[in-house]
Motif scaffolding. Structure first.
Motif, PDB file in Angstrom:
ATOM      1  N   GLU A 637      35.411  46.360  48.706  1.00 48.94           N
ATOM      2  CA  GLU A 637      36.471  46.571  49.713  1.00 48.94           C
ATOM      3  C   GLU A 637      37.517  45.465  49.661  1.00 48.94           C
ATOM      4  OE1 GLU A 637      33.714  43.781  51.724  1.00 48.94           O
ATOM      5  OE2 GLU A 637      33.404  45.599  50.567  1.00 48.94           O
ATOM      6  N   LYS A 638      37.115  44.277  49.172  1.00 50.93           N
ATOM      7  CA  LYS A 638      38.057  43.152  49.075  1.00 50.93           C
ATOM      8  C   LYS A 638      39.154  43.431  48.052  1.00 50.93           C
ATOM      9  CE  LYS A 638      34.715  39.676  50.535  1.00 50.93           C
ATOM     10  NZ  LYS A 638      33.993  38.448  50.187  1.00 50.93           N
ATOM     11  N   THR A 639      38.815  44.186  47.009  1.00 52.96           N
ATOM     12  CA  THR A 639      39.808  44.551  45.985  1.00 52.96           C
ATOM     13  C   THR A 639      40.837  45.518  46.556  1.00 52.96           C
ATOM     14  OG1 THR A 639      37.991  44.353  44.405  1.00 52.96           O
ATOM     15  CG2 THR A 639      40.007  45.326  43.577  1.00 52.96           C
ATOM     16  N   PHE A 640      40.475  46.246  47.620  1.00 51.93           N
ATOM     17  CA  PHE A 640      41.367  47.266  48.200  1.00 51.93           C
ATOM     18  C   PHE A 640      41.681  46.972  49.671  1.00 51.93           C
ATOM     19  CE2 PHE A 640      38.872  49.168  44.820  1.00 51.93           C
ATOM     20  CZ  PHE A 640      39.815  49.831  44.077  1.00 51.93           C
ATOM     21  N   TYR A 641      41.726  45.675  50.012  1.00 50.24           N
ATOM     22  CA  TYR A 641      41.985  45.276  51.405  1.00 50.24           C
ATOM     23  C   TYR A 641      43.245  45.943  51.957  1.00 50.24           C
ATOM     24  CZ  TYR A 641      38.728  41.454  52.585  1.00 50.24           C
ATOM     25  OH  TYR A 641      37.639  40.712  52.934  1.00 50.24           O
ATOM     26  N   LYS A 642      43.164  46.382  53.228  1.00 50.19           N
ATOM     27  CA  LYS A 642      44.387  46.831  53.927  1.00 50.19           C
ATOM     28  C   LYS A 642      45.269  45.609  54.198  1.00 50.19           C
ATOM     29  CE  LYS A 642      42.006  50.563  56.374  1.00 50.19           C
ATOM     30  NZ  LYS A 642      41.451  50.958  57.686  1.00 50.19           N
ATOM     31  N   ARG A 643      44.597  44.568  54.671  1.00 50.02           N
ATOM     32  CA  ARG A 643      45.298  43.305  54.935  1.00 50.02           C
ATOM     33  C   ARG A 643      44.364  42.158  54.559  1.00 50.02           C
ATOM     34  NH1 ARG A 643      47.817  41.421  60.754  1.00 50.02           N
ATOM     35  NH2 ARG A 643      48.888  39.564  59.982  1.00 50.02           N
ATOM     36  N   VAL A 644      44.818  41.296  53.670  1.00 49.63           N
ATOM     37  CA  VAL A 644      43.973  40.199  53.170  1.00 49.63           C
ATOM     38  C   VAL A 644      43.875  39.117  54.246  1.00 49.63           C
ATOM     39  CG1 VAL A 644      43.665  38.477  51.352  1.00 49.63           C
ATOM     40  CG2 VAL A 644      44.731  40.665  50.810  1.00 49.63           C
ATOM     41  N   ARG A 649      43.185  34.451  50.971  1.00 47.65           N
ATOM     42  CA  ARG A 649      44.433  34.648  50.204  1.00 47.65           C
ATOM     43  C   ARG A 649      44.504  33.802  48.947  1.00 47.65           C
ATOM     44  NH1 ARG A 649      49.142  35.518  54.819  1.00 47.65           N
ATOM     45  NH2 ARG A 649      48.471  37.638  55.344  1.00 47.65           N
ATOM     46  N   MET A 650      43.918  32.634  48.979  1.00 46.53           N
ATOM     47  CA  MET A 650      43.930  31.744  47.804  1.00 46.53           C
ATOM     48  C   MET A 650      43.142  32.349  46.637  1.00 46.53           C
ATOM     49  SD  MET A 650      45.727  28.992  48.281  1.00 46.53           S
ATOM     50  CE  MET A 650      45.070  27.756  47.183  1.00 46.53           C
ATOM     51  N   ASN A 651      42.115  33.142  46.939  1.00 43.51           N
ATOM     52  CA  ASN A 651      41.267  33.740  45.893  1.00 43.51           C
ATOM     53  C   ASN A 651      41.881  34.971  45.218  1.00 43.51           C
ATOM     54  OD1 ASN A 651      39.339  31.823  46.471  1.00 43.51           O
ATOM     55  ND2 ASN A 651      38.184  33.147  47.848  1.00 43.51           N
ATOM     56  N   GLU A 652      42.973  35.499  45.785  1.00 44.13           N
ATOM     57  CA  GLU A 652      43.624  36.718  45.275  1.00 44.13           C
ATOM     58  C   GLU A 652      42.614  37.863  45.062  1.00 44.13           C
ATOM     59  OE1 GLU A 652      46.902  36.162  42.251  1.00 44.13           O
ATOM     60  OE2 GLU A 652      45.862  34.246  42.034  1.00 44.13           O
ATOM     61  N   PRO A 653      42.005  38.375  46.137  1.00 44.97           N
ATOM     62  CA  PRO A 653      40.967  39.404  45.975  1.00 44.97           C
ATOM     63  C   PRO A 653      41.489  40.736  45.427  1.00 44.97           C
ATOM     64  CG  PRO A 653      41.503  39.111  48.292  1.00 44.97           C
ATOM     65  CD  PRO A 653      42.232  38.052  47.555  1.00 44.97           C
ATOM     66  N   LYS A 654      42.821  40.986  45.568  1.00 44.98           N
ATOM     67  CA  LYS A 654      43.383  42.290  45.147  1.00 44.98           C
ATOM     68  C   LYS A 654      43.921  42.281  43.711  1.00 44.98           C
ATOM     69  CE  LYS A 654      45.651  44.645  48.374  1.00 44.98           C
ATOM     70  NZ  LYS A 654      46.622  44.971  49.437  1.00 44.98           N
ATOM     71  N   ARG A 655      43.466  41.344  42.895  1.00 43.50           N
ATOM     72  CA  ARG A 655      43.963  41.216  41.511  1.00 43.50           C
ATOM     73  C   ARG A 655      43.721  42.484  40.690  1.00 43.50           C
ATOM     74  NH1 ARG A 655      41.541  36.226  38.556  1.00 43.50           N
ATOM     75  NH2 ARG A 655      43.165  36.635  37.015  1.00 43.50           N
ATOM     76  N   LEU A 656      42.552  43.090  40.878  1.00 43.36           N
ATOM     77  CA  LEU A 656      42.161  44.232  40.032  1.00 43.36           C
ATOM     78  C   LEU A 656      42.636  45.581  40.563  1.00 43.36           C
ATOM     79  CD1 LEU A 656      38.483  43.421  39.007  1.00 43.36           C
ATOM     80  CD2 LEU A 656      40.403  43.636  37.472  1.00 43.36           C
ATOM     81  N   LYS A 657      43.242  45.596  41.738  1.00 44.05           N
ATOM     82  CA  LYS A 657      43.556  46.879  42.396  1.00 44.05           C
ATOM     83  C   LYS A 657      44.386  47.813  41.516  1.00 44.05           C
ATOM     84  CE  LYS A 657      45.693  48.891  46.468  1.00 44.05           C
ATOM     85  NZ  LYS A 657      46.505  48.672  47.681  1.00 44.05           N
ATOM     86  N   LYS A 658      45.464  47.302  40.920  1.00 47.35           N
ATOM     87  CA  LYS A 658      46.358  48.142  40.100  1.00 47.35           C
ATOM     88  C   LYS A 658      45.760  48.451  38.732  1.00 47.35           C
ATOM     89  CE  LYS A 658      50.640  46.546  42.258  1.00 47.35           C
ATOM     90  NZ  LYS A 658      51.884  45.771  42.040  1.00 47.35           N
ATOM     91  N   HIS A 659      44.862  47.596  38.265  1.00 46.36           N
ATOM     92  CA  HIS A 659      44.333  47.739  36.901  1.00 46.36           C
ATOM     93  C   HIS A 659      43.132  48.677  36.813  1.00 46.36           C
ATOM     94  CE1 HIS A 659      46.863  44.642  35.007  1.00 46.36           C
ATOM     95  NE2 HIS A 659      46.814  44.051  36.191  1.00 46.36           N
ATOM     96  N   LEU A 660      42.405  48.860  37.928  1.00 47.37           N
ATOM     97  CA  LEU A 660      41.200  49.697  37.885  1.00 47.37           C
ATOM     98  C   LEU A 660      41.497  51.148  37.490  1.00 47.37           C
ATOM     99  CD1 LEU A 660      39.017  48.388  40.843  1.00 47.37           C
ATOM    100  CD2 LEU A 660      38.410  48.382  38.442  1.00 47.37           C
TER     101      LEU A 660
END
Length: 832
Positions: A637-644, A649-660
């Motif tokens: 769910e962290k990869t697809f957070y509605k709001r981080v 925020r420092m960890n950039e959890p949504k890095r893979l969202k566009k690539h998956l």
């Protein structure tokens, strides 16, 4: 069990499969509209195929004849694929991943345990050496980099000096207190004995009364023991309790295991003998029959050339090597049949030319009139099953069995070794195809020479203009290569593997079997659905889905290539229900590599856009090369957070969202790579992008009463506990409503210490001992489970299921979804 018994089992299974294929072909021809009848039919086929699959898996594992094993393997893979196809049909029909077969099992007189999907042992047996080698390399890399020591350090809890001193003080004071209590007890007993001695001395006891009292106590004790023993015997007789030596390993089981080991060795030996025989028999055939085969082929082709010349007046065009050469002309046909086919083809071509001249003007008005009629037909069309990719292979295997093995006399083949005559037949065909290639080259040249000699035909020079096309093709190819660039073309797979291990992206799998995921079946699922109540799936229903969607396709390349493709899987449920365990079970059952691309794990690794692209490229390259592989995204769910959240925020959890989604597009049926996500808070994610990435969503529930009962029983025994009549497991299962498997495991570990295990003979376990540890834990409340249900209802599958439930029971759920979609489109058009 002897080889004759397994042969008999195979014959019986083949008969059952043959009758099932006949029934399926009959039922599929008939049109059906009633959803209940269609589901009953599909479910019956599914259950029968599962029974055949269970038998075939056992036969393939135990039979030693190498040629039989090749055929059984072909049918086994076909049956596996057919089970997945039927499961897919049931999902599309009922619009749910979970199905219940209570009434059908009663009709077929089967128990729910017979529906359990077995994991074929050949998944691991065939690549055991590769898996062991890979594990050694992984352990070596971890030892060199010191990652395993770091993990050990993380697992050891640190404490402050003050806390350690306090613990020592508590332990010492407790020791002193115990010694003081023991001393006071000894003093009290001494005083008590002295008082008793005085009383006995004052009063002279009657010897007869004393003897009577002793007899009374002894007889009471003896009768109590006898009654207790009789009660235990009665419970064992009724099947309520296991027999006394139930958990001890029997001598027969030990003998059976030895026989299985010997059978495995014999299988390997027969397999090696068979492989060597393939080469030797082929070389013998080449020496003895090679020259005759070559001469026969040349005579056959010459005869065909002369006959074609006599009939058509011109020499025929010789088929190219890409088209198949002379094999196309003489595919199971005599030269006379070939000539007849040539004449028939010429007549058909003339007819087509005449028909094309007649058909000139297409009519537009007809299409406009027929358009609304076609829509109405679609709505009234009866249900049809989608075409199968496996039925043909099953039928082919069944036909081979009928032709060769059904009535074959094997009385002389006691050792179940290979049949040399069958090898000769196979190798003769191979030899013929190899010689045919050589003969084709010679005959092409011969045909050219004949043409030049008889017809005086000369070959025209190739025009220079044709080279332009070649250049354009190369340009196109270069463009494609540019898109799919290999960023690590100069590096070996071993170096990339090592890099991923060092970065912590390729992790060690835990040795967990799918059978370790304990639970019980849901026995009221079908009954509840009849009353329009959606039951919560049981733990064994979840286990079935993991076997069907995860393990079977990853284990077999043939099944993965042709079965309904599942590229991604999402496990949703509260913490402690065993989601991570199921991921490890998929890997350990199939020998797959485990890649950890969780948001926390990839934080700070491969920074920037180019770094992220490199990471995805390396992971996919290694996963494909060393397939099967599982790419695990924990807390997805962290990869697809509605709001981080600010803290993350420092960890950039949504890095893979566009690539998956791009990764999923790159995966082909040949790539045995599965993306598995696990989440305990799916509500925090954007549901649309979440469902776009994950193809199958499996809701993992908290255990029900039946599952909790089995869990307590199994987990206590696995941790060394002995279950006696003093331990009320039913009470524990009732009290722990809302607690998960993780809670139960932690409680059992905390209670069953080494000291407590040693005391079991004098002091049996009781339910109250587990209550103290349970009181410190928070259960999963009904509200939390309902929130998971409500979230699942918002997924595409959940929405379709809700619409189908609202629409009633008539017609198929698939059709209702289509009709509802059409209505929505019409409403949108009206609004516009």
């Amino acid at each position: 069990m002897s080889s004759a018994m397994y042969n008999e089992m195979w014959h019986q299974t083949q008969e059952a499969l043959n009758s099932l294929l006949d029934k399926e072909s009959q039922k599929m021809v008939e049109p059906h509209r009633n959803q209940v009848f269609i589901f009953q039919m599909l479910a019956t086929f599914y259950i029968k195929y599962v029974q055949i699959f269970r038998n075939l898996e056992n036969i393939y594992d135990q039979i030693v004849h190498p040629q039989k094993r090749i055929l059984i393997r072909k049918i086994l893979d076909g049956v596996m694929g057919r089970i997945l196809e039927l499961k897919n049909e049931m999902v599309e029909l009922e619009l749910t991943e979970f199905h219940y077969f209570d009434d059908i099992l009663q009709d077929l007189k089967l128990v729910p345990q017979q529906l359990d999907i077995p994991i074929p042992k050949y998944f691991l047996k065939e690549k055991l050496e590769v898996i062991k080698g890979r594990e050694k390399i992984l352990a070596q890399i971890l030892a060199e980099t010191g990652l395993d020591i770091q993990e050990m350090k993380l697992s050891i809890k640190t404490m402050s000096l003050e806390h350690a001193v306090k613990l020592i003080q508590i332990a010492e004071r407790a020791r002193q207190g115990r010694l003081r209590a023991l001393f006071m007890k000894q003093i009290f007993l001494q005083e008590f004995r002295a008082r008793q001695a005085k009383i006995i001395g004052e009063k002279m006891a009657d010897v007869g009364a004393a003897a009577l009292r002793i007899q009374k106590v002894w007889r009471g004790f003896h009768q109590n023991k006898k009654t207790e023993r009789e009660r235990q015997e009665e419970m064992v007789f009724l099947g309520m309790d296991p027999p006394p030596l139930f958990n001890e390993v029997n001598a027969t089981i030990i003998q059976a295991e030895r026989v299985t080991c010997l059978r495995d060795e014999l299988q390997i030996k027969h397999e090696e003998d068979y492989k060597t025989a393939l080469d030797t028999i082929k070389s013998q055939l080449q020496l003895i029959e090679g020259a005759d085969i070559k001469e026969n082929l040349r005579d056959q082709i010459r005869h065909w050339i002369i006959e074609c010349r006599n009939l058509t007046g011109t020499f025929p065009e010789y088929p190219t090597a890409e088209e198949g050469g002379s094999a196309i002309i003489f595919s199971n046909k005599t030269p006379q049949q070939v000539i007849q086919d040539i004449i028939a083809n010429q007549e058909e071509e003339e007819k087509r030319r005449k028909e094309k001249k007649r058909e000139k003007k297409p009519v537009k008005k007809v299409k406009e009139k027929k358009a609304p009629k076609e829509k109405s037909k679609e709505e009234d069309e009866p249900w049809k099953m989608s075409p199968s990719a496996f039925l043909q292979t099953i039928e082919e295997g069944n036909n081979i069995y009928k032709e060769i093995w059904k009535n074959k006399d094997e009385s002389l083949n006691f050792l179940q070794d290979y049949d040399p005559e069958m090898i000769k037949e196979e190798k003769r065909k191979e030899l013929e195809s190899e010689i045919r290639v050589q003969v084709d080259e010679l005959m092409r040249q011969e045909l050219k020479n004949i043409k030049l000699a008889v017809n005086r035909e000369k070959e025209l020079p190739v025009k220079a203009g044709k080279k332009k096309g070649g250049k354009n093709k190369n340009k196109g190819k270069k463009g494609r290569r540019g898109k799919d660039k290999d960023l690590t073309a100069d590096r070996t797979i071993e170096s990339l593997y090592k890099e991923l291990v060092e970065e912590g992206l390729l992790v060690q799998t835990l040795k967990v079997n799918l059978s370790d995921y304990i639970g019980e079946y849901s026995y009221l699922g079908a009954t509840l659905r009849r009353v329009s109540i959606e039951p919560m799936p049981s733990l064994l229903d979840v286990r079935q889905l993991i076997a069907l969607y995860g393990i079977l396709p990853l284990g077999s390349a043939e099944v993965h290539q042709h079965a309904p493709l599942v590229k991604s899987l999402l496990l949703v449920g509260p913490s402690g229900v065993g989601k991570k365990m199921l991921v490890h079970a998929i890997c350990s059952e199939t020998g797959a590599n485990l890649f950890n691309l969780s948001a926390e794990n990839i934080a700070g690794k491969y920074p920037g856009k180019t770094g992220l692209q490199m990471m995805i490229h390396v992971v996919l390259k290694v996963a494909r090369q060393l397939q099967p592989s599982v790419v695990w995204i924990g807390d997805t769910e962290k990869t697809f957070y509605k709001r981080v959240p600010n803290a993350e925020r420092m960890n950039e959890p949504k890095r893979l969202k566009k690539h998956l989604p791009k990764i999923l597009k790159l995966l082909k049926p040949d790539d045995r790579v599965l993306i598995v996500g696990t989440t305990r808070r799916p509500f925090d994610a954007e549901i649309q992008s979440f469902c776009r990435v994950y193809q199958k969503i499996i809701l993992v529930p908290r255990p029900d009463y039946a599952s909790r009962y089995v869990l307590w029983q199994q987990i206590i025994q696995r941790h060394g506990g002995v279950i006696t009549s003093a331990l009320n497991i039913s009470c524990l299962a009732k009290v722990t409503d809302g607690f998960t498997q993780g809670h139960i495991v932690r409680v059992v570990r905390s209670v069953l210490t080494d000291r407590r295990l040693r005391q079991q003979q004098q002091k049996p376990l009781i339910a109250m001992e587990f209550m103290g540890a349970l009181s410190t834990m928070d259960p999963i409340y009904q509200e939390e489970e309902d929130s998971f249900k409500n979230w699942y209802a918002k997924t595409p599958m959940g929405k379709k299921r809700a619409l189908a439930m609202m629409g009633g029971n008539t017609g198929t759920a698939k059709d209702k979804g289509k009709k509802k979609g059409k209505k929505e489109k019409k409403e949108k058009k009206k609004k516009k």
